[in-house]
Design a protein around this motif. Structure first.
Motif, short mmCIF file in Angstrom:
data_model
loop_
_atom_site.label_atom_id
_atom_site.label_comp_id
_atom_site.label_asym_id
_atom_site.label_seq_id
_atom_site.Cartn_x
_atom_site.Cartn_y
_atom_site.Cartn_z
N GLU A 51 0.83 -1.20 0.00
CA GLU A 51 0.00 0.00 0.00
C GLU A 51 0.87 1.25 0.00
O GLU A 51 0.55 2.24 -0.62
CB GLU A 51 -0.85 -0.03 1.27
N ASN A 102 -5.21 10.80 -0.08
CA ASN A 102 -6.51 10.51 0.54
C ASN A 102 -6.37 10.16 2.01
O ASN A 102 -7.30 10.32 2.78
CB ASN A 102 -7.22 9.38 -0.21
N ASN A 103 -5.19 9.65 2.39
CA ASN A 103 -4.95 9.35 3.80
C ASN A 103 -4.43 10.58 4.54
O ASN A 103 -3.92 10.48 5.65
CB ASN A 103 -3.96 8.20 3.96
N ARG A 104 -4.54 11.75 3.89
CA ARG A 104 -4.17 13.03 4.51
C ARG A 104 -2.70 13.13 4.88
O ARG A 104 -2.34 13.71 5.88
CB ARG A 104 -5.00 13.28 5.78
N ASN A 105 -1.83 12.49 4.12
CA ASN A 105 -0.39 12.72 4.33
C ASN A 105 -0.02 13.99 3.56
O ASN A 105 -0.13 14.04 2.35
CB ASN A 105 0.41 11.52 3.83
N LEU A 156 -3.31 7.46 -2.89
CA LEU A 156 -3.66 6.82 -1.62
C LEU A 156 -3.14 7.65 -0.45
O LEU A 156 -3.85 7.89 0.53
CB LEU A 156 -3.05 5.41 -1.56
N ASN A 157 -1.92 8.14 -0.57
CA ASN A 157 -1.34 8.95 0.50
C ASN A 157 -2.09 10.27 0.66
O ASN A 157 -2.32 10.73 1.77
CB ASN A 157 0.14 9.21 0.22
N ASP A 213 1.73 3.51 2.42
CA ASP A 213 1.34 4.72 3.14
C ASP A 213 2.61 5.29 3.79
O ASP A 213 3.35 4.56 4.45
CB ASP A 213 0.29 4.38 4.21
N ARG A 248 3.07 7.00 6.31
CA ARG A 248 3.13 6.83 7.78
C ARG A 248 3.61 5.43 8.15
O ARG A 248 4.23 5.23 9.18
CB ARG A 248 1.74 7.07 8.39
#
Lengths: 339, 795
Positions: free
Chosen positions: A330, B571-574, B568-569, A332, A334
């Motif tokens: 994925e 939308n994940n608020r990064n 994706l990042n 991400d 974080r």
């Protein structure tokens, strides 16, 4: 004359003592030692003295000059030190405030562990080989002793491009490429992407990574396989790691084995991590099947070898306690920042 | 494969701790996945007998039972069940009982009357009517066979049995049977394997030839077909012991005849089938290929479309079964069946596998056949089935057997070479141990160490296979750990691998995080990237059996995966993200079955307030420099539909395009759900590698002073900085050490269509101190040349 000099010395010392900055010190120097200074004036008057007196007074005058100079220097040093001290005091900062960090990127956890594994094998004299991901059925299966309709193919659900071309289901075809194209002896690992049509969930992914290994030479023994992989496990998991080899079956090795390590969570008593078995399966291995050697033009009566293969994702997930394989693909930020 | 220890004990006398058994079998090559015993899931449930039933004083639907559970005091139990009666024998939960579903039963009061436990239904015991066909689902389980009152229910129902689940590898279909595993158990433990030879009587006055003939039309796909006929069949439930064993193996009991075929399959590993003889036309069985487009209804009442690659069992007129897969509904055993034909045949594994795959039906039988079974099994299995018919009093066997055996395999012989085995394994195993081990696995070994492989071990073909048989019984744990004794090899990265590593590390040092994405994408992504319909980059390697449209083609560009990841990042608020992937892309080649080119691209992507075109370009420039690629040009690229036409450049080194760097077209951003400017660069690793100069040569540090000059050039906005720099470099000659753009201005002080670019230049000669005049004359040349393109010096 001598009294005069004494007076000058006393006066100069007094002034120097009382002075409080570098400018005053300089003024005092000029006042006494400068071209028009008081001591200079006294020295100028030396001509009036007798031949006997002159050297005595001259020596004394020099002594006075030197005394004043020394006193000036000492005072100057004191003052500049004081000045620096006060400057430093004024410059005090709060060192508990955060540092200024130049942003660095992160290596993907799969790469972190793969690099570690590569280092271990490079240290043992292995080179790193690679092969295509879109591969011929022949290389992925047939030459590895899994002809069409072989039941072992069922254990690897395959993505096909055409009847003869597929997405490799294992890194083992690299073994064949290396055997076909490289001079003996061979000592390689081959990391890479492999594909199986497994639906995505927390522990499955249609794309994952394997690391293949292959050693071929004269007199390679099964005990060498054990020794090499045991050493690898100790380097990767620590010197206390206990390994277990047990029989298994792979079409392209004979005898075949799987290597387990004693569960690092429970020490072998059985827990959730090892599903109560006390052991965690790490890799599959075995002596290269004589048919595979023959398929690759190597005479099994002269040469022997061992091969092994392991899945990278499972190793990474256990290393970092990652509970969902999807996180690895994925990306991400974080998630990546944690490694 | 499940193994019941009760069943195993028919063939080996073994009593052992389950965990120890699992470990030992695993270490000798039969991996135990799990083991269990019904009794571990139930406790404090006993057999009781209802002595007296009274009405509940306060509840119409409840009754009070006094139950004898084998101890001094009868238990008082309240139940709502309606099928209880005085004298019924039932399972009784005592106070504190635990049931398989986890329920704990406690003594309590029901409408004011004390109940010291509970009477159980089949379901509450975790059982079904398949286990006990005479019982009912909705009511108390009435035990109608002899049991002891007070006996533990597990013992009474004969369910105290350790059941092991084995992982059987595809090379060992012989171990998909109780007998096969018993053989492994006896070899592992050094115990005697109790061979069983089926015995039964036949009706000498009635021969199978009165009933049947068998013809094999395709002996390649059916090397052996063995059949017997049983008559006067009485269809009934099987006895408890047989039902329990099937249950332990996860097979549902149905009736005595069907259960016998399943029982034999589990015991011998030989799938069997029973036809209702009344349904067979013409007293004949023909094994032949199916007709193309033949429609056939299987036992599960599904219509299947067959073709001529498949093998069927037929009578004189019609198909009655798909060979090795499933029988037909038209000849199924029913309660009225009087005469049956037992089929015990051997079918070609590859063909069964092919048929079962094509029909999308994998059965217990097909999964065994497809691994390649031993043709010698058919007769013993058939006889065992007949023996069970007799034992269960289910019918009478007609005399005679039909055995069409076209199997022409000969037993394999391999020379055992003990010295070679020990050299190969790195061990010191005695010849005696080797011989004993092989013999314990039913290999025959003669005095000259010629080993004859048993017919059921088709997987053993050469001496390496013998080595494995020996060493798995010797113990893998006893093989020493040694290190390879071979010619020294150099462990190192190749130049290419080193460069990959360098680029990766340089990008990380500049704040980009490495990502790892799927190589397959949706073809729709090309639309999102605004590729024209005829764009060559749409020509992808297509997966013929993808999991879904989303992952159906191999990417031709890494931008697709990068955009999805950045989105994706986002939308994940990064807030601010910079990432890169060393991504493989797959470029199709012409021709059938030609592999694609697999190229590595470094794709770098970013968004957020730290990033603009020039930050990304800076990352690219720095990376290329560290990679040893010097003198790249950035040429405006206005045609790429994915990118902003005014903010994109091709990265070019001499005649090769290294890649592209630019801002993503705002409409493409929108397609991916982005509300932010996004920047992406793609670098072709092969081109970088081809142009990478890694050798470095020291140049002496300058001995003479430099002269610096700044100029501000005012020019039309359509002239770009690279043009001006080219002029400066050309005209200044070799005394120009460096030129650097340090300021850009447009605004009120110059005309609207112009821009001011300020450059700092450093001049220096290697052999002398430069004079101002020398530098001035170069500056004049530069100014004159700039004038030619309409640029002037801003004063």
């Amino acid at each position: 004359m001598k009294e005069k000099l004494e007076q000058i010395r006393a006066l100069a010392k007094d002034l120097i003592d009382k002075s409080s900055d570098l400018k005053e010190i300089e003024d005092i120097r000029v006042k006494f030692l400068g071209k028009k200074g008081e001591l200079t004036a006294v020295l100028r008057g030396m001509g009036a003295l007798s031949a006997q007196e002159r050297p005595v007074v001259g020596a004394f005058a020099n002594q006075v000059r030197s005394d004043i100079e020394t006193a000036l220097e000492l005072k100057k040093k004191d003052l500049s030190e004081a000045e620096i001290r006060s400057k430093l005091k004024a410059e005090k900062i709060d060192v508990t405030m955060p540092g200024k960090i130049k942003k660095l990127g992160k290596k993907h956890p799969l790469s972190l562990v793969l690099d570690e594994i590569k280092e271990i094998f490079i240290g043992m004299g292995f080179q790193i080989a690679s092969g295509p991901e879109v591969e011929y059925d022949k290389y992925n299966f047939e030459l590895l002793n899994m002809p069409k309709d072989h039941p072992a193919r069922d254990t690897q659900d395959t993505f096909y491009i055409t009847e003869n071309v597929l997405l490799r289901t294992q890194t083992s075809p690299v073994q064949v490429h290396v055997m076909e194209s490289t001079e003996l002896p061979i000592k390689i690992i081959a990391p890479g992407r492999v594909y199986r049509s497994d639906e995505v969930d927390a522990t499955h992914s249609p794309l994952f990574h394997q690391i293949e290994g292959l050693v071929i030479d004269k007199n390679i023994r099964m005990s060498d396989l054990k020794g090499t992989l045991d050493l690898f496990a100790k380097r990767l998991y620590g010197n206390d790691t206990v390994t277990r080899f047990r029989p298994h079956h792979f079409s392209f090795t004979e005898p075949s084995a799987e290597m387990d390590i004693c569960c690092f969570s429970c020490g072998g008593r059985g827990c959730r991590l090892c599903k109560g078995e006390g052991w965690i399966e790490i890799l599959g291995a075995g002596m290269v099947h004589p048919k595979v050697l023959r398929n690759c033009g190597i005479d099994p009566d002269i040469y022997s070898g061992f091969a092994f293969g392991m899945g990278l994702e499972r190793i990474v997930m256990r290393r970092y306690n990652i509970n969902d394989m999807r996180l690895l693909f994925e990306n991400d930020q974080r998630f990546l920042n944690q490694f | 494969m499940n193994l019941s220890v009760n069943w195993l004990n028919d063939f080996v006398d073994i009593k052992t701790d389950p965990k120890d058994f699992a470990d030992k079998m695993t270490m000798s090559g039969s991996k135990v996945e799990t083991f269990d015993n019904y009794k571990n899931h139930i406790s404090n449930v006993v057999v009781g007998k209802i002595k007296k039933i009274e009405k509940h004083p306060d509840a119409q639907k409840l009754v009070i039972c006094m139950v004898d559970v084998g101890c001094d005091n009868e238990k008082q139990i309240v139940t709502g069940a309606t099928n209880v009666f005085e004298g019924a024998v039932v399972p009784v939960c005592l106070d504190g009982a635990v049931l398989p579903n986890g329920t704990v039963i406690k003594k309590g009061k029901l409408r004011g009357v004390v109940s010291e436990g509970m009477l159980c239904s089949l379901g509450e015991l975790g059982l079904t009517t398949h286990n006990f066909p005479d019982a009912i689902e909705d009511g108390i389980f009435i035990i109608n066979f002899p049991v002891e009152i007070g006996q533990d229910i597990t013992t009474a129902l004969q369910l105290d049995d350790d059941v092991f689940e084995f992982e059987i590898t595809p090379n060992r279909p012989d171990c998909l049977s109780v007998i096969g595993l018993a053989r492994e158990v006896s070899a592992t433990y050094g115990l005697t394997f109790k061979r069983h030879t089926p015995k039964f009587t036949t009706d000498k006055n009635d021969n199978i030839s009165n009933y049947l003939s068998v013809e094999i039309k395709n002996p390649k796909l059916c090397p052996r077909y063995t059949a017997r006929v049983a008559k006067n069949i009485k269809i009934a439930p099987s006895p408890l012991w047989l039902r329990d064993r099937l249950h332990a193996c996860g097979v549902r009991p149905i009736n005595n005849i069907v259960d016998i075929t399943n029982y034999v399959m589990l015991e011998y590993g030989q799938p069997m089938h029973a036809f209702d003889y009344a349904c067979l036309d013409g007293k004949s069985i023909v094994v032949r290929n199916a007709d193309d487009n033949e429609i056939f209804m299987t036992l599960d009442n599904q219509k299947r479309k067959l073709d001529s690659s498949m093998l069927v069992i037929a009578d004189a007129h019609k198909s009655v079964g798909i060979a090795g897969v499933m029988g037909g509904a038209n000849s199924e055993i029913t309660d009225d069946t009087k005469t049956i034909v037992f089929e015990s045949a051997n079918f070609n594994g590859a063909n069964v596998r092919h048929t079962s795959k094509k029909l999308g039906m994998r059965t217990d039988a097909s999964s065994k056949f497809e691994k390649g079974l031993d043709p010698c099994l058919t007769m013993a299995a058939l006889d065992r089935a007949c023996e069970l018919v007799e034992l269960l009093n289910a019918g009478e066997i007609a005399d005679g057997v039909i055995d069409v055996n076209m199997d022409n395999r000969t037993r394999r012989t391999i020379k055992l070479e003990p010295k070679w085995v020990n050299e190969f394994l790195g061990t010191d195993i005695s010849t005696q141990f080797m011989v004993d081990s092989l013999k314990s696995l039913e290999f025959e070994v003669d005095a000259d160490l010629n080993v004859t492989v048993p017919s059921f071990r088709d997987d053993v073909e050469e001496k390496a296979d013998l080595a494995e048989e020996i060493v798995r019984l010797y113990g893998y744990d006893k093989i020493p750990s040694t290190l390879v004794n071979m010619e020294t090899t150099q462990g190192m990265l190749t130049r290419e691998q080193t460069l990959m590593k360098t680029i990766t590390e340089t990008l990380i040092a500049q704040g980009a995080s490495e990502i790892c994405t799927y190589s397959f994408i949706s073809p729709k992504i090309y639309d999102k990237l605004h590729y024209p319909a005829d764009d060559i980059r749409r020509d992808s390697v297509v997966i013929s059996n993808p999991l879904g449209e989303d992952t159906s083609i191999m990417r031709t560009t890494s931008v697709a995966s990068m955009m999805s990841t950045l989105a994706l990042n986002y939308n994940n608020r990064n807030e601010s993200v910079c990432m890169f992937e060393p991504a493989t892309v797959y470029i199709k080649n012409d021709g059938i079955d030609v592999l694609p080119d697999e190229k590595t691209e470094f794709c770098i992507g970013c968004y957020g307030k730290e990033y603009d075109f020039f930050t990304l370009k800076g990352i690219v420039q720095q990376t290329l420099e560290i990679a040893g690629v010097y003198g790249c040009k950035y040429i405006p690229q206005t045609q790429n539909p994915t990118f902003h036409p005014g903010r994109t450049a091709d990265i070019v080194k001499d005649d090769s395009v290294i890649g592209i760097v630019g801002e993503i077209h705002p409409l493409v951003c929108k397609e991916f759900g982005f509300g932010e400017k996004t920047y992406i660069a793609v670098l072709d690793f092969n081109v970088i590698f081809a142009n990478s100069v890694t050798e470095k040569t020291y140049k002496p540090l300058p001995k003479f002073p430099a002269i610096t000059r700044d100029i501000a050039v005012v020019c039309k906005k359509d002239i770009n900085s690279a043009q001006i720099e080219d002029i400066i470099v050309n005209r200044a000659g070799n005394i120009l050490e460096s030129v650097k753009l340090f300021d850009v201005y447009s605004g009120s002080q110059i005309s609207d269509d112009c821009i001011s670019l300020a450059y700092a230049m450093v001049f220096r000669a290697q052999d002398r101190t430069l004079s101002d005049q020398e530098v001035d004359s170069k500056i004049n040349k530069i100014i004159n040349a700039l004038a030619e393109i309409g640029a002037s010096i801003r004063s």
